[in-house]
Design a protein around this motif. Structure first.
Motif, mmCIF file in Angstrom:
data_model
loop_
_atom_site.group_PDB
_atom_site.id
_atom_site.type_symbol
_atom_site.label_atom_id
_atom_site.label_comp_id
_atom_site.label_asym_id
_atom_site.label_seq_id
_atom_site.Cartn_x
_atom_site.Cartn_y
_atom_site.Cartn_z
ATOM 1 N N TYR A 160 -67.683 60.998 15.092
ATOM 2 C CA TYR A 160 -66.991 61.786 14.080
ATOM 3 C C TYR A 160 -67.054 63.213 14.589
ATOM 4 N N ASN A 196 -66.339 72.498 13.374
ATOM 5 C CA ASN A 196 -67.487 72.555 14.272
ATOM 6 C C ASN A 196 -67.008 72.294 15.693
ATOM 7 N N SER A 202 -71.180 69.049 11.272
ATOM 8 C CA SER A 202 -70.114 69.668 10.475
ATOM 9 C C SER A 202 -70.624 70.872 9.695
#
Ligand code: TXA
Ligand code: MG
Length: 348
Positions: free
Chosen positions: A347, A143, A149
């Motif tokens: 993340y 991504n 994601s």
């Protein structure tokens, strides 16, 4: 070349084609059992550099290297007894181990850290690809930096498609949530860096010792963290997110006529259906936790594509993969700040 043309269905010829692209230092999006990865030769600085560029990821945020088997993984890091125990129990699978790095993985891949993150994925297509090449694959989630994601090939095609040599399509990912990451640099002192499909109870049972960072949900406490890329804050869809407790009836707190693009997202099909004018979605017909995980990122991306700008989302029940889902939900809901350190706190 169109985005659609880059999606390759899973067959022998296309696996061979992806393997040769990777040998030529090109980038290929690959399926794993967690999420799709943006893969390149982990032993090549050139490939690693392209990964950072295509993803728009800062060079200070290290990449996971993926190996065919434990022997290959442990020939690139210094494994200890804890690592061997977890590898025996959970590899191939959705578990990433952080260990002192050996000399072969370039510093660029580990962002200059003396440790490396390694994983032996279980997805059969990824394993067939790894079996065809004689180097590991560096692969962050496929991504753009800061976005949700990808759990399907289409997600990758929509966001990064034109910048990749190919996307190997093996359908939706089984878990839909990124791997559990455990810091094992110090034998006897395991730390959970990212909750994932393998939960803390399973890790502790296998190690026979407590895993630090595992008590309760992630707090966002920066001081508790040990590595870049692991701290709390948002990575998210375009829509803003408001979280409601698990089991709570969902409704817009104040009906907002100025914002008709609000959607309600439940764990399971609500009965009765709420009498709201907002569109209602659910992640699993019957509230099955692993289906909730599988569909979570997909539904967030669908809502973006439908033009929703505000999502009111029911949290998953805590425990098991529910803890990992809620961790991602909190990060997706967190507001961006101007603190430059927060760029490292996601993340990606
Ligand atoms: O499920 C997954 O783990 C997926 C699939 C493709 O394998 N990959 C993935 O990669 O989620 P990525 O790059 O999006 O997230 C990996 C995280 C990052 O937050 C990074 O900072 C951290 O792992 N990481 C990598 N190497 C590290 C190291 N040596 N020490 C601490 N953290 C590390
Ligand atoms: Mg990521």
């Amino acid at each position: 070349m169109t985005d659609a043309a880059q999606i390759l269905e899973l067959n022998e010829d296309n696996l061979t084609r992806c393997a040769s692209l990777l040998r030529e230092d090109r980038l290929v999006a690959v399926p794993t059992e967690t999420v799709y990865g943006l893969a390149g030769n982990s032993l090549s600085e050139h490939a690693a550099h392209q990964i950072f560029t295509v993803k728009g990821r800062p060079l200070i945020d290290p990449l996971i290297s993926h190996f065919y088997d434990t022997a290959a993984a442990f020939s690139h890091v210094r494994a200890n007894a804890d690592a061997r125990r977890l590898a025996d129990a959970f590899w191939p699978g959705p578990l990433t181990l952080v260990l002192p790095k050996g000399p072969r993985i370039p510093d660029l891949v580990t962002a200059g850290l003396p440790s490396a993150a390694v994983r032996v994925p279980a997805h059969p297509a990824m394993r067939r690809l790894l079996a065809r090449i004689d180097f590991p694959l560096a692969a962050p989630s496929a991504n753009p930096f800061g976005y949700v994601s990808p759990t399907r090939a289409e997600h990758v095609a929509t966001t990064l498609g034109s910048r990749l040599a190919a996307i190997l399509d093996a359908g939706p990912c089984q878990h839909g949530i990124e791997s559990t990451i455990v810091d094992l640099r110090e034998q006897g002192n395991a730390k959970l860096l990212r909750p994932g499909p393998i939960d803390t109870d399973a890790l502790e049972a296998t190690l026979g010792q407590p895993v630090a960072g595992s008590s309760g949900p992630a707090t966002g406490d920066r001081s508790a963290q040990t590595a870049p890329g692991m701290l709390s804050k948002h990575y998210s869809p375009n829509a803003t997110i408001e979280i409601r407790p698990h089991g709570a009836p969902l409704a817009s707190p104040k009906p907002d006529d100025q914002n008709p693009a609000t959607a309600l997202i439940f764990n399971q099909r609500p009965t009765p259906m709420p009498a709201s004018k907002e569109p209602v979605f659910w992640l699993s017909e019957g509230g099955n936790l692993s289906e909730i995980g599988q569909n979570f990122f997909h539904l967030l991306q669908q809502c973006d594509q439908m033009g929703c700008t505000r999502l009111i989302v029911e949290a998953a029940p805590e425990g098991g993969v529910g803890t990992a889902i809620n961790d991602r939900l909190r990060r997706a809901a967190a507001k961006p700040t101007n603190d430059p350190h927060d760029r490292q706190d996601e993340y990606h």
